[in-house]
Design an enzyme around this catalytic site. Structure first.
Site, PDB file in Angstrom:
ATOM      1  N   ASP A  12       0.835  -1.209   0.000  1.00 52.38           N
ATOM      2  CA  ASP A  12       0.000   0.000   0.000  1.00 52.38           C
ATOM      3  C   ASP A  12       0.869   1.257   0.000  1.00 52.38           C
ATOM      4  OD1 ASP A  12      -2.354   1.405  -0.022  1.00 52.38           O
ATOM      5  OD2 ASP A  12      -2.735   1.190   2.128  1.00 52.38           O
ATOM      6  N   HIS A  29       2.691   3.310  -8.861  1.00 50.49           N
ATOM      7  CA  HIS A  29       2.501   1.887  -9.183  1.00 50.49           C
ATOM      8  C   HIS A  29       3.693   1.343  -9.983  1.00 50.49           C
ATOM      9  CE1 HIS A  29      -1.382   2.073  -7.434  1.00 50.49           C
ATOM     10  NE2 HIS A  29      -1.971   2.738  -8.408  1.00 50.49           N
ATOM     11  N   SER A  57      -6.794  -6.217  -5.787  1.00 50.46           N
ATOM     12  CA  SER A  57      -7.838  -6.897  -5.014  1.00 50.46           C
ATOM     13  C   SER A  57      -9.143  -6.931  -5.799  1.00 50.46           C
ATOM     14  CB  SER A  57      -8.061  -6.191  -3.679  1.00 50.46           C
ATOM     15  OG  SER A  57      -8.835  -5.029  -3.873  1.00 50.46           O
ATOM     16  N   TRP A  61     -11.319  -2.860  -8.655  1.00 52.37           N
ATOM     17  CA  TRP A  61     -12.020  -2.490  -9.893  1.00 52.37           C
ATOM     18  C   TRP A  61     -12.770  -1.175  -9.729  1.00 52.37           C
ATOM     19  CZ3 TRP A  61     -10.509  -5.274 -13.890  1.00 52.37           C
ATOM     20  CH2 TRP A  61     -10.155  -6.612 -13.696  1.00 52.37           C
ATOM     21  N   LEU A 123      12.607 -19.491  -4.554  1.00 50.99           N
ATOM     22  CA  LEU A 123      11.544 -18.654  -3.976  1.00 50.99           C
ATOM     23  C   LEU A 123      10.238 -18.791  -4.760  1.00 50.99           C
ATOM     24  CD1 LEU A 123      10.765 -16.154  -2.080  1.00 50.99           C
ATOM     25  CD2 LEU A 123      11.302 -14.760  -4.088  1.00 50.99           C
ATOM     26  N   ARG A 185      -5.224  -2.241   8.391  1.00 49.46           N
ATOM     27  CA  ARG A 185      -6.365  -3.042   7.930  1.00 49.46           C
ATOM     28  C   ARG A 185      -5.843  -4.273   7.203  1.00 49.46           C
ATOM     29  NH1 ARG A 185      -8.294   2.051   6.274  1.00 49.46           N
ATOM     30  NH2 ARG A 185      -7.348   1.866   4.237  1.00 49.46           N
TER      31      ARG A 185
HETATM   32  C1  FPP Z   1      -2.001   0.223  -3.223  1.00 48.76           C
HETATM   33  O1  FPP Z   1      -1.508   1.542  -3.249  1.00 48.76           O
HETATM   34  C2  FPP Z   1      -1.458  -0.509  -4.326  1.00 48.76           C
HETATM   35  C3  FPP Z   1      -2.184  -1.159  -5.275  1.00 48.76           C
HETATM   36  C4  FPP Z   1      -3.652  -1.164  -5.301  1.00 48.76           C
HETATM   37  C5  FPP Z   1      -1.538  -1.841  -6.380  1.00 48.76           C
HETATM   38  C6  FPP Z   1      -0.268  -2.547  -6.029  1.00 48.76           C
HETATM   39  C7  FPP Z   1       0.477  -2.758  -7.267  1.00 48.76           C
HETATM   40  C8  FPP Z   1       1.811  -2.705  -7.398  1.00 48.76           C
HETATM   41  C9  FPP Z   1       2.743  -2.531  -6.278  1.00 48.76           C
HETATM   42  C10 FPP Z   1       2.424  -2.830  -8.719  1.00 48.76           C
HETATM   43  C11 FPP Z   1       2.580  -4.221  -9.210  1.00 48.76           C
HETATM   44  C12 FPP Z   1       1.357  -4.675  -9.806  1.00 48.76           C
HETATM   45  C13 FPP Z   1       1.225  -5.740 -10.608  1.00 48.76           C
HETATM   46  C14 FPP Z   1      -0.123  -6.034 -11.142  1.00 48.76           C
HETATM   47  C15 FPP Z   1       2.354  -6.608 -11.011  1.00 48.76           C
HETATM   48  P1  FPP Z   1      -2.565   2.711  -3.348  1.00 48.76           P
HETATM   49  O2  FPP Z   1      -2.749   3.040  -4.778  1.00 48.76           O
HETATM   50  O3  FPP Z   1      -3.820   2.324  -2.630  1.00 48.76           O
HETATM   51  O4  FPP Z   1      -1.832   3.857  -2.592  1.00 48.76           O
HETATM   52  P2  FPP Z   1      -2.516   4.997  -1.722  1.00 48.76           P
HETATM   53  O5  FPP Z   1      -3.149   4.286  -0.541  1.00 48.76           O
HETATM   54  O6  FPP Z   1      -1.372   5.852  -1.343  1.00 48.76           O
HETATM   55  O7  FPP Z   1      -3.506   5.668  -2.597  1.00 48.76           O
END
Ligand code: FPP
Length: 234
Positions: A12, A29, A57, A61, A123, A185
Site C-alpha cells: 500500500d 505503481h 484486489s 475495480w 523462492l 487493515r
Molecule cells: C495500493 O496503493 C497498491 C495497489 C492497489 C496496487 C499494487 C500494485 C503494485 C505494487 C504494482 C505491481 C502490480 C502488478 C499487477 C504486477 P494505493 O494506490 O492504494 O496507494 P494509496 O493508498 O497511497 O492511494
C-alpha cells in the site's frame, strides 16, 4: 522459534508516495512494480520460501478506468523486464485470484510466467491478482458443496480438507503479514491463511520498502514469541 517461511505483503501507499513527489498515482505503481524485484531478491536472501504480494484486489475495480487499465499492464512490464532474471535465480511464479476476469493479455502474461517457471524450486513469488478472501472462501465452499452433491467428497470436512479447496492449497500458512503505507487493515487478504500470522503495519510506502526495511520486519518477527494459543515453552 518458528521459521519465517511465508511472508505476505499488502503493498500500500503507492498513490501517496507519488503525490508527495508531485507525480501521478501511476508513477507510484510503476515504482512499486520495480520494487517487487528488489524485495523478492531480499526475501530470497533472507531464506523466505514463499512471498505473496497483493497486486490487485477484487475491490480495486472501483478505481478509475485509467488506473485499473494501468495496473493491468504492469504484469507485462514486470515480467517483460525481470522474468529472465527471476528464472535465473530459480524463482517460481505462482498466482492466486480470479484470473478469468482479467483482460486476456494480462492473463496470458501471468500464466506464461507461471508456466515458464514451474520447474523451479527456489523462492515462490506468489502474485495475488483480482484476489479477495471472501471470493476465495465462497468458491471453496461452493466447490466443496458441488463435490459432495456429486459424490466426490464426504460430508463433514476438516481444516486440512478445506484448505485443499483454497487458492493457496500448495502453500504453507502465512507466518508474517506486512502492510506498508501506514493503514492498519487486512483488506480482505488471506483471511484464513493469516490465522496465526504475526502482523506488522509499517509507515513506509511500498516504493520505499527497501531490503533494510524487510530485514527489520523479519527481525521483529523473530523477536516475537509465537505460541499458537498454547503456553510458552521454556
Ligand atoms: C495500493 O496503493 C497498491 C495497489 C492497489 C496496487 C499494487 C500494485 C503494485 C505494487 C504494482 C505491481 C502490480 C502488478 C499487477 C504486477 P494505493 O494506490 O492504494 O496507494 P494509496 O493508498 O497511497 O492511494
Amino acid at each position: 522459534m518458528n521459521e519465517c517461511r511465508h511472508v505476505a505483503i499488502i503493498m500500500d501507499g503507492n498513490g501517496r508516495w507519488a503525490k508527495a513527489q508531485g507525480k501521478p498515482r501511476t508513477a507510484g505503481h510503476l515504482a512499486g512494480a520495480d520494487n517487487i524485484r528488489t524485495v523478492a531478491i531480499a526475501a530470497d536472501e533472507l531464506g523466505i520460501k514463499y512471498l505473496t504480494l497483493y497486486a490487485f484486489s477484487t475491490e480495486n475495480w472501483k478505481r478509475s478506468a485509467d488506473e485499473v487499465g494501468y495496473l493491468m499492464k504492469l504484469p507485462a512490464y514486470l515480467f517483460g523486464r525481470y522474468m529472465e532474471e527471476f528464472l535465473q535465480r530459480g524463482y517460481r511464479i505462482r498466482l492466486i485470484g480470479d484470473l478469468s476476469a482479467l483482460p486476456a493479455a494480462t492473463r496470458k502474461v501471468l500464466l506464461d510466467a507461471a508456466e515458464r517457471s514451474q520447474a523451479n524450486d527456489g523462492l515462490n513469488l506468489i502474485i495475488a491478482i483480482n484476489y479477495g478472501s471472501h471470493d476465495e472462501i465462497l468458491r471453496a465452499v461452493n466447490d466443496y458443496a458441488a463435490d459432495v452433491a456429486a459424490g466426490r467428497a464426504e460430508q463433514g470436512i476438516d481444516e486440512a480438507g478445506f484448505e485443499q479447496y483454497l487458492m493457496t492449497k500448495d502453500f504453507p500458512p502465512v507466518d508474517l503479514l506486512i502492510r506498508t503505507g501506514g493503514e492498519q487493515r487486512i483488506s480482505n487478504y488471506l483471511l484464513w491463511q493469516i490465522a496465526y500470522a504475526e502482523l506488522e503495519f509499517i509507515p513506509e510506502a511500498w516504493p520505499d520498502f527497501t531490503p533494510e526495511v524487510l530485514r527489520r520486519c523479519v527481525d521483529e518477527y523473530y523477536g516475537r514469541d509465537r505460541r499458537f494459543g498454547g503456553i510458552k515453552n521454556e
